[in-house]
Every structure is written in C-alpha cells, then in structure tokens.
Design a protein around this motif. Structure first.
Motif, PDB file in Angstrom:
ATOM      1  N   MET A   1       0.849  -1.183   0.000  1.00 58.98           N
ATOM      2  CA  MET A   1       0.000   0.000   0.000  1.00 58.98           C
ATOM      3  C   MET A   1       0.895   1.247   0.000  1.00 58.98           C
ATOM      4  O   MET A   1       1.829   1.337   0.773  1.00 58.98           O
ATOM      5  CB  MET A   1      -0.887   0.013   1.237  1.00 58.98           C
ATOM      6  N   SER A   2       0.561   2.187  -0.888  1.00 63.28           N
ATOM      7  CA  SER A   2       1.387   3.372  -1.002  1.00 63.28           C
ATOM      8  C   SER A   2       0.945   4.445  -0.016  1.00 63.28           C
ATOM      9  O   SER A   2      -0.127   4.369   0.566  1.00 63.28           O
ATOM     10  CB  SER A   2       1.302   3.909  -2.445  1.00 63.28           C
ATOM     11  N   GLY A   3       1.787   5.472   0.137  1.00 61.04           N
ATOM     12  CA  GLY A   3       1.465   6.568   1.047  1.00 61.04           C
ATOM     13  C   GLY A   3       0.359   7.434   0.491  1.00 61.04           C
ATOM     14  O   GLY A   3      -0.039   7.314  -0.660  1.00 61.04           O
ATOM     15  N   LYS A   4      -0.119   8.355   1.324  1.00 59.70           N
ATOM     16  CA  LYS A   4      -1.272   9.145   0.925  1.00 59.70           C
ATOM     17  C   LYS A   4      -0.867  10.338   0.074  1.00 59.70           C
ATOM     18  O   LYS A   4       0.204  10.924   0.229  1.00 59.70           O
ATOM     19  CB  LYS A   4      -2.042   9.597   2.153  1.00 59.70           C
ATOM     20  N   THR A   5      -1.744  10.712  -0.829  1.00 58.89           N
ATOM     21  CA  THR A   5      -1.620  11.900  -1.651  1.00 58.89           C
ATOM     22  C   THR A   5      -2.826  12.785  -1.349  1.00 58.89           C
ATOM     23  O   THR A   5      -3.952  12.286  -1.272  1.00 58.89           O
ATOM     24  CB  THR A   5      -1.599  11.520  -3.150  1.00 58.89           C
ATOM     25  N   ILE A   6      -2.598  14.090  -1.179  1.00 57.80           N
ATOM     26  CA  ILE A   6      -3.691  14.999  -0.859  1.00 57.80           C
ATOM     27  C   ILE A   6      -4.287  15.545  -2.154  1.00 57.80           C
ATOM     28  O   ILE A   6      -3.593  16.175  -2.964  1.00 57.80           O
ATOM     29  CB  ILE A   6      -3.204  16.179   0.020  1.00 57.80           C
ATOM     30  N   VAL A   7      -5.574  15.291  -2.365  1.00 61.21           N
ATOM     31  CA  VAL A   7      -6.292  15.784  -3.543  1.00 61.21           C
ATOM     32  C   VAL A   7      -7.309  16.811  -3.087  1.00 61.21           C
ATOM     33  O   VAL A   7      -8.148  16.535  -2.230  1.00 61.21           O
ATOM     34  CB  VAL A   7      -6.992  14.618  -4.280  1.00 61.21           C
ATOM     35  N   LYS A   8      -7.227  17.995  -3.670  1.00 55.93           N
ATOM     36  CA  LYS A   8      -8.155  19.065  -3.294  1.00 55.93           C
ATOM     37  C   LYS A   8      -9.373  19.065  -4.211  1.00 55.93           C
ATOM     38  O   LYS A   8      -9.246  18.983  -5.437  1.00 55.93           O
ATOM     39  CB  LYS A   8      -7.456  20.427  -3.345  1.00 55.93           C
ATOM     40  N   ILE A   9     -10.527  19.143  -3.579  1.00 57.11           N
ATOM     41  CA  ILE A   9     -11.803  19.168  -4.301  1.00 57.11           C
ATOM     42  C   ILE A   9     -12.317  20.605  -4.342  1.00 57.11           C
ATOM     43  O   ILE A   9     -12.288  21.324  -3.335  1.00 57.11           O
ATOM     44  CB  ILE A   9     -12.835  18.256  -3.597  1.00 57.11           C
ATOM     45  N   LYS A  10     -12.770  21.028  -5.515  1.00 58.00           N
ATOM     46  CA  LYS A  10     -13.327  22.377  -5.649  1.00 58.00           C
ATOM     47  C   LYS A  10     -14.533  22.528  -4.733  1.00 58.00           C
ATOM     48  O   LYS A  10     -15.346  21.600  -4.589  1.00 58.00           O
ATOM     49  CB  LYS A  10     -13.731  22.630  -7.103  1.00 58.00           C
ATOM     50  N   ASN A  11     -14.670  23.698  -4.171  1.00 59.90           N
ATOM     51  CA  ASN A  11     -15.738  23.925  -3.195  1.00 59.90           C
ATOM     52  C   ASN A  11     -17.135  23.681  -3.755  1.00 59.90           C
ATOM     53  O   ASN A  11     -18.036  23.277  -3.025  1.00 59.90           O
ATOM     54  CB  ASN A  11     -15.642  25.347  -2.628  1.00 59.90           C
ATOM     55  N   ILE A  24     -14.676   9.955  -7.732  1.00 59.37           N
ATOM     56  CA  ILE A  24     -13.827  11.143  -7.795  1.00 59.37           C
ATOM     57  C   ILE A  24     -13.685  11.529  -9.268  1.00 59.37           C
ATOM     58  O   ILE A  24     -13.060  10.814 -10.047  1.00 59.37           O
ATOM     59  CB  ILE A  24     -12.450  10.873  -7.166  1.00 59.37           C
ATOM     60  N   THR A  25     -14.294  12.638  -9.658  1.00 55.81           N
ATOM     61  CA  THR A  25     -14.316  13.039 -11.065  1.00 55.81           C
ATOM     62  C   THR A  25     -13.230  14.081 -11.350  1.00 55.81           C
ATOM     63  O   THR A  25     -12.849  14.869 -10.476  1.00 55.81           O
ATOM     64  CB  THR A  25     -15.685  13.623 -11.446  1.00 55.81           C
ATOM     65  N   LYS A  26     -12.776  14.102 -12.582  1.00 57.49           N
ATOM     66  CA  LYS A  26     -11.701  15.026 -12.971  1.00 57.49           C
ATOM     67  C   LYS A  26     -12.104  16.475 -12.746  1.00 57.49           C
ATOM     68  O   LYS A  26     -11.322  17.289 -12.234  1.00 57.49           O
ATOM     69  CB  LYS A  26     -11.328  14.802 -14.438  1.00 57.49           C
ATOM     70  N   GLU A  27     -13.360  16.801 -13.129  1.00 52.02           N
ATOM     71  CA  GLU A  27     -13.783  18.192 -13.018  1.00 52.02           C
ATOM     72  C   GLU A  27     -13.881  18.673 -11.571  1.00 52.02           C
ATOM     73  O   GLU A  27     -13.874  19.870 -11.304  1.00 52.02           O
ATOM     74  CB  GLU A  27     -15.118  18.421 -13.744  1.00 52.02           C
ATOM     75  N   ALA A  28     -13.972  17.726 -10.621  1.00 54.18           N
ATOM     76  CA  ALA A  28     -14.073  18.111  -9.212  1.00 54.18           C
ATOM     77  C   ALA A  28     -12.707  18.381  -8.585  1.00 54.18           C
ATOM     78  O   ALA A  28     -12.623  19.009  -7.530  1.00 54.18           O
ATOM     79  CB  ALA A  28     -14.784  17.014  -8.421  1.00 54.18           C
ATOM     80  N   ILE A  29     -11.628  17.941  -9.245  1.00 51.95           N
ATOM     81  CA  ILE A  29     -10.292  18.018  -8.653  1.00 51.95           C
ATOM     82  C   ILE A  29      -9.612  19.341  -8.989  1.00 51.95           C
ATOM     83  O   ILE A  29      -9.555  19.749 -10.158  1.00 51.95           O
ATOM     84  CB  ILE A  29      -9.420  16.838  -9.135  1.00 51.95           C
ATOM     85  N   LEU A  30      -9.081  19.978  -7.974  1.00 56.09           N
ATOM     86  CA  LEU A  30      -8.388  21.260  -8.149  1.00 56.09           C
ATOM     87  C   LEU A  30      -6.931  21.067  -8.549  1.00 56.09           C
ATOM     88  O   LEU A  30      -6.366  21.873  -9.293  1.00 56.09           O
ATOM     89  CB  LEU A  30      -8.475  22.053  -6.834  1.00 56.09           C
ATOM     90  N   ASN A  31      -6.307  19.980  -8.088  1.00 57.76           N
ATOM     91  CA  ASN A  31      -4.861  19.775  -8.298  1.00 57.76           C
ATOM     92  C   ASN A  31      -4.580  18.402  -8.910  1.00 57.76           C
ATOM     93  O   ASN A  31      -3.899  17.564  -8.317  1.00 57.76           O
ATOM     94  CB  ASN A  31      -4.107  19.948  -6.981  1.00 57.76           C
ATOM     95  N   VAL A  32      -5.083  18.181 -10.106  1.00 54.50           N
ATOM     96  CA  VAL A  32      -4.932  16.885 -10.786  1.00 54.50           C
ATOM     97  C   VAL A  32      -3.462  16.487 -10.906  1.00 54.50           C
ATOM     98  O   VAL A  32      -3.126  15.299 -10.897  1.00 54.50           O
ATOM     99  CB  VAL A  32      -5.589  16.936 -12.190  1.00 54.50           C
ATOM    100  N   GLU A  33      -2.585  17.473 -10.988  1.00 51.49           N
ATOM    101  CA  GLU A  33      -1.164  17.184 -11.220  1.00 51.49           C
ATOM    102  C   GLU A  33      -0.519  16.362 -10.115  1.00 51.49           C
ATOM    103  O   GLU A  33       0.537  15.749 -10.329  1.00 51.49           O
ATOM    104  CB  GLU A  33      -0.378  18.492 -11.418  1.00 51.49           C
ATOM    105  N   VAL A  34      -1.137  16.273  -8.941  1.00 54.26           N
ATOM    106  CA  VAL A  34      -0.525  15.497  -7.847  1.00 54.26           C
ATOM    107  C   VAL A  34      -0.715  13.996  -8.042  1.00 54.26           C
ATOM    108  O   VAL A  34      -0.049  13.192  -7.387  1.00 54.26           O
ATOM    109  CB  VAL A  34      -1.071  15.910  -6.457  1.00 54.26           C
ATOM    110  N   LEU A  35      -1.634  13.619  -8.919  1.00 54.52           N
ATOM    111  CA  LEU A  35      -1.916  12.198  -9.134  1.00 54.52           C
ATOM    112  C   LEU A  35      -0.881  11.603 -10.079  1.00 54.52           C
ATOM    113  O   LEU A  35      -0.788  11.997 -11.243  1.00 54.52           O
ATOM    114  CB  LEU A  35      -3.330  12.021  -9.698  1.00 54.52           C
ATOM    115  N   LYS A  36      -0.106  10.670  -9.574  1.00 53.94           N
ATOM    116  CA  LYS A  36       1.023  10.126 -10.339  1.00 53.94           C
ATOM    117  C   LYS A  36       0.852   8.654 -10.701  1.00 53.94           C
ATOM    118  O   LYS A  36       1.048   8.257 -11.834  1.00 53.94           O
ATOM    119  CB  LYS A  36       2.323  10.294  -9.547  1.00 53.94           C
ATOM    120  N   THR A  37       0.505   7.835  -9.704  1.00 47.91           N
ATOM    121  CA  THR A  37       0.511   6.383  -9.906  1.00 47.91           C
ATOM    122  C   THR A  37      -0.843   5.791  -9.539  1.00 47.91           C
ATOM    123  O   THR A  37      -1.322   5.952  -8.407  1.00 47.91           O
ATOM    124  CB  THR A  37       1.592   5.723  -9.022  1.00 47.91           C
ATOM    125  N   GLU A  38      -1.465   5.111 -10.480  1.00 45.08           N
ATOM    126  CA  GLU A  38      -2.754   4.478 -10.182  1.00 45.08           C
ATOM    127  C   GLU A  38      -2.590   3.473  -9.053  1.00 45.08           C
ATOM    128  O   GLU A  38      -1.629   2.704  -9.030  1.00 45.08           O
ATOM    129  CB  GLU A  38      -3.327   3.802 -11.426  1.00 45.08           C
TER     130      GLU A  38
END
Length: 397
Positions: A1-11, A24-38
């Motif tokens: 299990m990998s460590g946690k990544t913080i994903v920000k959701i638009k208000n 978790i939808t793409k349009e809801a995510i504020l910082n998509v760039e933090v997602l690296k590894t499925e």
C-alpha cells in the motif's frame, strides 16, 4: 500500500462528497497534477483543507478514482477489504441457498463499498473484474479477502482497463482448479453455458435475471418474439421455454449464432425451429418493414454505444428513434421490452424517450411494469449512476 496523496476538491463539489458521493471526477479536482501512480491512496480535502474522504487513484471512464471511506481514521488495509467482502457475501446468503439459480453477483462495486470492483459467482467459481489499474493494484488484498470469506472451486479474473478502454487479453485464471468450459449454471431453473476464460464476456448478463423470468412467465406463451441485439440469445431461450410460438434472434456479431445455438441446445430446445440471424439490427428493421413482418413481443436491449458499417448508435441520443422502428413492427396489442444499461440518463428521461417515440408514431401505449437492477446488484443511494439498468414493458395499443 502506497502513502497518501492529498487531492483538493473544488468547493462547488464539496457538498456532494460530504453527502457520500463516491466517484472522484476530474472536473471536481483542483490539483490533478498530484496524481502520479494508479493505486496510490488519496485523501480528498476541500479548498480549505478539511477532510472529505479517502480512497484510491484509478482511471475508469469519467472517474479518477473512488472514495473508499469517509472516516478519517479508517485504514485502507487488508482488514478493510476483508470486512467489505465478508459483508457483501453475508448479504447474498439467500442466493447461495437457491439451487435454481447458481449464478449471481457477490460484490457490486460502489454499492458494496469498493468502486471499480465486481465479483460474480458461477456454480462454485468466482469471477473478479477489475475496472482500473488502480483497483488492480489491490489484487492481493482482494483475493486474500475472498479466500478468507468463501470456499471455492476456482477464481478467475477479467481486466477491463486497457489504455483504449477495452478488455486486457490475458490468462484469466487466478487460482484453485481450472474450470471446464462451457460451465453450466442455472438461472431460475434455466441452463446457461458460461465461459470464464474467453474474453471480456461470460455468455450472459446477470443483471437481466428478473426481466428474463418475467418474459418466460408472463409474456411469451403462444407469441412470436423478436430479440434484437441478442448476444447469446438468453431472452430467446426464456421466451421459448415460456411457450413462444417462435423466436427470432438478431445480432451483428458472427459468433452470436453459434453461442445462441449452444444456449438453446443445453435447454433441449430445437434451435432449428427458431430463427437465429447474424445481421445489423438497424438493417433488419428495414427488412422487416419491407417484408411486412410483425411480432407480438419485441425485445430491445442495445448496448449504450454501438457502431456498425452504416450506423453509429448512442442510447442517450438515438434510443427514441430505435424505439420508433420497433413500434413499426410490433403487432397492435403487442409488447415491447425497452431496456437500456446507459448511466447517462435516469428512468424519468427514459420514459420521456418512450413517450416521444409513441407520440411521433401516432400510437397509444400502456406501461405494464418496470425493472431496475436485481437485489444482488446492490447500489448506493449516494451514487445514482450506479443504478444504471432501466427496463420498461410497454403494450402497444
């Protein structure tokens, strides 16, 4: 299990997740760039950093992952998977005890708490389907949890997450003893030939169980039946066993004919007394009009999206026109079984298609009964798209 990544959701989407929305939808995510590894564990927070949920990153259709827990302190570990799978199995106790039906869904994605994962049961064998590389990264945890919860003859898997969105060709066997195929399972006393080792499909869509039973028990006796987009002919088999005068099965796939013959044969039905046609359904409708053919029962269960040489079909755009073509070759007083598995619209909109089709055809109609997913296909009230199946039995006045 990998460590946690913080994903920000638009208000603007915050309330959805606070209410339990799991995708978790793409349009809801504020910082998509933090997602690296499925497969990485993600914590979702609002723009102010307030915790909303935790889950995993995995690309699946429109989704970028699934929330697995809305409890900040719950760990996504081996015991998490064991608890979810054990709870799901417990809820299907009555299905395991039913000797007339030996194929059903054991775990239904977000409805059972883990989006992107389904597990089906086939007469002692289990089929695990993975819908993203993200959920597949938890394969060891899931398989171990399944082994701990149930006894089995064998476990198979299907991977539905190629970059093209198609099925990943692979050896589908996981562990236990390999099955002998076709494997014969029962559904309400009817035999089905199942293949767990032959591509993306098994040979039957388990979510239509109650619809097939209704066709056999209440709508087929003495009737002429047209089954369009017939796949392996499951509706036709139930109609024939319900006393249909004749069934006609139409599907564009070349292998559909042999598969349909097989399903008739294992139920001791003379397939030569039925019509099994390999053709584009849209072309067949035109043929039926030219030949002035009409049927007492017409079954419409198209894929959400289909493309042939001459026609591209999208349920969301084209179902109304498809229904108009079916109305034209349905006897007065006959019944149309209108079905769709599209999650792009709900039952209200689907009934709008039905109303428009009959209105534009200058024909009155009566809705006889409706079906959605059966009990083993559990859904979440917080994820309405998960309850995708809509089936309406309509009498043409």
């Amino acid at each position: 299990m990998s460590g946690k990544t913080i994903v920000k959701i638009k208000n603007k989407y915050r309330t959805d997740y606070k209410s339990g929305y799991p995708l978790i939808t793409k349009e809801a995510i504020l910082n998509v760039e933090v997602l690296k590894t499925e497969g990485e564990i993600i914590h979702i927070v609002d723009e102010q950093g307030q915790f909303l949920g935790k889950g995993y990153y995995g690309l699946q259709n429109k989704g970028y992952g699934w929330v697995l827990s809305f409890n900040k302190n719950e760990e996504i570990d081996q015991s998490f998977f064991e608890e979810k799978i054990a709870a799901a199995v417990s809820l299907r106790k009555q299905f395991y005890e039913n000797t007339e039906t030996t194929a059903f869904r054991v775990f239904n994605g977000a409805g059972d708490g883990i989006g992107g994962l389904t597990i089906d049961y086939f007469a002692g064998y289990y089929l695990v389907t993975w819908y993203s590389k993200g959920i597949y990264s938890f394969k060891d945890e899931v398989i171990h949890a399944l082994e701990k919860t149930v006894s089995y003859k064998g476990i198979y898997e299907k991977k539905r997450f190629a970059d093209t969105g198609q099925y990943v060709e692979d050896d589908d066997f996981v562990k236990g003893e390999r099955g002998e195929f076709p494997m014969i399972v029962k559904e309400n006393g009817v035999n089905f030939a199942i293949y767990l080792n032959d591509g993306a499909m098994t040979g039957v869509f388990l979510d239509q169980r109650e619809v097939r039973k209704a066709i056999r028990d209440r709508y087929s006796d003495g009737k002429t039946v047209l089954n369009t987009f017939s796949y392996t002919g499951a509706f036709s088999v139930f109609a024939a066993l319900g006393g249909a005068a004749k069934t006609t099965s139409v599907d564009l796939a070349n292998r559909s004919k042999a598969k349909t013959i097989e399903q008739f044969s294992i139920n001791d039905i003379d397939f030569e007394a039925q019509d099994i046609i390999v053709d584009d359904v849209f072309q067949y409708f035109k043929y039926a009009v030219r030949k002035q053919l009409a049927f007492d029962l017409v079954i419409l269960d198209p894929p959400s999206f289909a493309r042939s040489k001459k026609v591209t079909f999208s349920a969301a755009k084209d179902y109304k026109n498809l229904l108009k073509e079916a109305i034209a070759i349905t006897e007065n007083g006959g019944v149309i079984v209108a079905s769709t598995n599209s999650n792009a619209f709900g039952m209200k909109k689907f009934k709008g298609f039905i109303n428009s089709a009959f209105k534009e055809s200058g024909t009155n109609y009566q809705i006889l009964e409706e079906f959605s997913l059966p009990e083993d296909f559990r859904t979440s009230k917080d994820f309405k798209e998960g309850n995708y199946l809509k089936v309406v039995f309509i009498r043409k006045a």
